[in-house]
Structure formats: C-alpha cells, structure tokens
Design a protein around this motif. Structure first.
Motif, PDB file in Angstrom:
ATOM      1  N   PRO A   1      -3.686   3.321  -6.396  1.00  0.00           N
ATOM      2  CA  PRO A   1      -4.083   2.585  -5.191  1.00  0.00           C
ATOM      3  C   PRO A   1      -2.911   2.290  -4.262  1.00  0.00           C
ATOM      4  O   PRO A   1      -2.724   1.172  -3.792  1.00  0.00           O
ATOM      5  N   CYS A   2      -2.087   3.315  -4.024  1.00  0.00           N
ATOM      6  CA  CYS A   2      -0.997   3.199  -3.068  1.00  0.00           C
ATOM      7  C   CYS A   2      -0.614   4.613  -2.623  1.00  0.00           C
ATOM      8  O   CYS A   2      -0.898   5.599  -3.302  1.00  0.00           O
ATOM      9  N   PHE A   3       0.019   4.699  -1.466  1.00  0.00           N
ATOM     10  CA  PHE A   3       0.438   5.980  -0.912  1.00  0.00           C
ATOM     11  C   PHE A   3       1.887   6.203  -1.317  1.00  0.00           C
ATOM     12  O   PHE A   3       2.765   5.404  -0.976  1.00  0.00           O
ATOM     13  N   ILE A   4       2.151   7.275  -2.059  1.00  0.00           N
ATOM     14  CA  ILE A   4       3.479   7.542  -2.606  1.00  0.00           C
ATOM     15  C   ILE A   4       4.186   8.598  -1.747  1.00  0.00           C
ATOM     16  O   ILE A   4       3.634   9.663  -1.468  1.00  0.00           O
ATOM     17  N   TRP A   5       5.405   8.303  -1.359  1.00  0.00           N
ATOM     18  CA  TRP A   5       6.147   9.111  -0.393  1.00  0.00           C
ATOM     19  C   TRP A   5       7.553   9.349  -0.926  1.00  0.00           C
ATOM     20  O   TRP A   5       8.177   8.426  -1.448  1.00  0.00           O
ATOM     21  N   ASP A   6       8.053  10.572  -0.822  1.00  0.00           N
ATOM     22  CA  ASP A   6       9.443  10.865  -1.164  1.00  0.00           C
ATOM     23  C   ASP A   6      10.242  10.924   0.138  1.00  0.00           C
ATOM     24  O   ASP A   6       9.961  11.747   1.008  1.00  0.00           O
TER      25      ASP A   6
ATOM     26  N   SER B   1       0.813  -1.212   0.000  1.00  0.00           N
ATOM     27  CA  SER B   1       0.000   0.000   0.000  1.00  0.00           C
ATOM     28  C   SER B   1       0.846   1.260   0.000  1.00  0.00           C
ATOM     29  O   SER B   1       0.306   2.367  -0.030  1.00  0.00           O
ATOM     30  N   MET B   2       2.183   1.113   0.022  1.00  0.00           N
ATOM     31  CA  MET B   2       3.038   2.288   0.098  1.00  0.00           C
ATOM     32  C   MET B   2       4.254   2.123  -0.806  1.00  0.00           C
ATOM     33  O   MET B   2       4.876   1.061  -0.848  1.00  0.00           O
ATOM     34  N   VAL B   3       4.581   3.185  -1.530  1.00  0.00           N
ATOM     35  CA  VAL B   3       5.775   3.237  -2.368  1.00  0.00           C
ATOM     36  C   VAL B   3       6.626   4.419  -1.897  1.00  0.00           C
ATOM     37  O   VAL B   3       6.139   5.553  -1.828  1.00  0.00           O
ATOM     38  N   ILE B   4       7.872   4.144  -1.549  1.00  0.00           N
ATOM     39  CA  ILE B   4       8.792   5.191  -1.105  1.00  0.00           C
ATOM     40  C   ILE B   4       9.794   5.455  -2.226  1.00  0.00           C
ATOM     41  O   ILE B   4      10.466   4.542  -2.705  1.00  0.00           O
ATOM     42  N   LEU B   5       9.875   6.699  -2.660  1.00  0.00           N
ATOM     43  CA  LEU B   5      10.789   7.100  -3.724  1.00  0.00           C
ATOM     44  C   LEU B   5      11.998   7.813  -3.119  1.00  0.00           C
ATOM     45  O   LEU B   5      11.849   8.674  -2.247  1.00  0.00           O
TER      46      LEU B   5
END
Length: 345
Positions: A280-285, A253-257
């Motif tokens: 459908p995922c929470f994208i975070w830098d 559910s989460m993608v960290i860039l």
C-alpha cells in the motif's frame, strides 16, 4: 494571459474537480485517474501511466486502493495539485518541449532535473546561495525539477525553504537525512505547496517528524539507503514482511529507495515490485527511475545532473576538475552532457 498559464488553469480546474470526486471511493478514483491519464498524458509517459493503472484495475483487492484512499484523506489537496501540475505539466510536458528544443539548438543534452547534496556543516561547496544561483540559470532552458539532499544540522534549512517559496512553479524533492522540521517550517512548506519532503527511515527521530508531516497533511515520503542485502530475498517479500512493515508505520504513500555508495543499483527489481502492486505504497528508486524519466523525455538515461556537497559534479561522469557548482550552468552541460539525439516533439 499566455498559453501556458491558461492551460495550467484549465488543468488545475479539472484536477481539482477530479480529486474532489475521487476522495469518496478509491475504486472509482482509479478509474477517474485512468480518464485523467488518457486526457493529459498522451505524450511520452502514456504507456507507463496506463500500465500502472491497468495493473491496479486488474486486482480488485489491490493494496493501491488503500494507498490512494489514505493519500487523498491525509494530504492537503492543494499540495497534491500544485506539486503534481508542476511536475506533470510544467516539467514533463510544457517545459520538456523547451528542454528538447534548446538541446537540439545547442547540440547538447540538457538535464531534465538537477540534484544537489547540501551539508550545513561545510563552509564551502553546494550552499543555498549557490544552489539558488544554479536553479536560476537552469530555468530558462526548460528545467523545472530539483532535488536537494540535506545533511547535517538538527533542523531543516530556512534558506532552502526560501528557494521553494521563490520558485512556486517548480517541483522540489527535499530529502532530510538527519534533520527535523519545526512547526513553523511545516506551515511554510504547506504554503509553498511545491515540495515533496522525504525523511530518512534510517534515523531514529524520523518517526516523530513523519507524524508532524502527517498531521499537517503535507506531501511527504520516506527514504531508505539500501545495500545488496536488502534484495537477497526479494522474491519472498510480501506486505506482511518485517522488512517492509516498518515503512508502513510512517503513514506515507511513497517510499524512495537510494543505493548506498558502492552498492549495485537494484532499480529493475524495484520497478517490478511496483508493477506487481503488493504493497500500500508507491516504491521508487531515486536513480533508476530518474534515468527512466530521462530516457522518456530525452532519449538518454544520463539526462540529469548531480552535485556533491563540496560542489563537485557527481553525475554524469566528469573529467574536468575545474567544473563545479561555481561554474556557469551552460558551461557544465556543454562539457559533461552527451550530444543531443532526441526528437523535439
């Protein structure tokens, strides 16, 4: 029982009941989250949380409903509660007051989080014993969030997992760049409940690791080291694009860039993508959003401290080569962190 423990128990009871009620219907879940957000996020993060919730509520077909349903169905609720409370209450609320007060008393800016890069192939540098020592020194100052990026080795480090076990009220992000988890390590991490594991989408074995994490119902994310080419056609990216579809296959559910070395930071674009709620995922830098949290908590975007694998200080900038992970924590902060300017409340 002290006030912190009593409040934590009350929050845990409310969150437990809320998650149980939310699991049946994602749309009702979002509204429950809105209620919880207004109840427990009346401080420095209220505007950010309400903005995200309002964005979701404004679109009946928002992919975030799917994300939330998958997250609740496939993640152990005890892990959600422990990690969420450790981060949201301990780190960003209760301990943040200690952080600001001690910063004011010492006329420095204490970091809200520490980040460590650990290479199992190095004999010296930021090894688990030194990481653990730095964490122990930081805790009394109201610092409760930590990130560890492991490089090298074929499996996760049992010594690092021991650190998680010893600090059950802290929140940890554990990045595995090219390592796998054993079944016994997955069980140990599930018992800790205070860790978000992140596996690299750029490594060939990561898909099998994500399946292990998914089946064990562990809290996990995937991460990708990006360069400028990743953002060339950002305006045309949609949920069906090949560039993002590979991330959805990991069932996280989460993608960290994370920007590669020498790459410009595109966190402002990542934030906009997140607020648009297309995926459908929470994208975070990792760095951009850590700086936003620093700004909210401390009034200064430089409010986190990062160590390289050799133990040197990567961030904030440091002109004193004698300072490294072997130096006393408070000496490091006094030398590399800016003067304090944030209100205590």
């Amino acid at each position: 029982m002290d006030k912190k423990k009593l409040t934590r128990l009350m929050i845990d009871s409310v969150v437990k009941r809320g998650i149980e009620n939310m699991a049946d219907d994602p749309r009702r879940s979002i509204r429950k989250l809105a209620d919880l957000g207004r109840q427990f996020s009346t401080g420095r993060f209220q505007d950010d949380i309400i903005d995200i919730i309002q964005t979701i509520l404004s679109n009946e077909d928002s992919p975030y409903y799917t994300m939330l349903q998958n997250f609740l169905d496939n993640t152990d609720h005890s892990c959600i509660r422990r990690f969420g409370i450790n981060m949201g209450y301990n780190s960003w609320t209760y301990d943040a007051r200690i952080l600001r007060q001690k910063s004011q008393d010492l006329s420095i800016t204490l970091p809200w989080a520490l980040m460590f890069k650990y290479d199992v192939r190095l004999d010296n540098g930021a090894d688990p014993a030194k990481i653990e020592s730095m964490i122990e020194q930081a805790l009394p100052y109201g610092i409760n969030s930590f990130a560890i990026v492991q490089r090298g080795g074929s499996i996760a480090s049992n010594e690092i997992i021991d650190i998680f076990r010893k600090n059950e009220e802290c929140a940890f992000f554990y990045f595995l760049e090219n390592a796998e988890l054993t079944t016994s390590q997955a069980s140990a991490l599930k018992e800790c409940m205070n860790v978000m594991i992140s596996i690299s989408a750029d490594e060939p074995q990561s898909f099998n690791t994500s399946k292990l994490l998914h089946d064990a119902k562990l809290l996990y994310s995937i991460h990708h080291f990006y360069d400028d080419n990743d953002f060339e056609k950002v305006d045309s990216i949609d949920a069906n694009s090949d560039a993002l579809q590979k991330y959805f296959d990991y069932q996280s559910s989460m993608v960290i860039l994370i920007p590669k070395k020498g790459c410009a930071n595109h966190g402002d674009i990542v934030k906009q993508i997140r607020l648009e709620g297309k995926f459908p995922c929470f994208i975070w830098d990792m760095y951009y959003d850590s700086s936003l949290i620093s700004q909210r908590l401390l009034g200064d975007e430089r409010g986190y401290l990062e160590f390289e694998t050799d133990g040197s200080i990567v961030f904030p900038s440091n002109d004193n080569d004698a300072l490294n992970i072997d130096s006393p924590f408070i000496d490091i902060v006094k030398n590399v962190m800016p003067a304090y300017s944030c209100t205590v409340a």
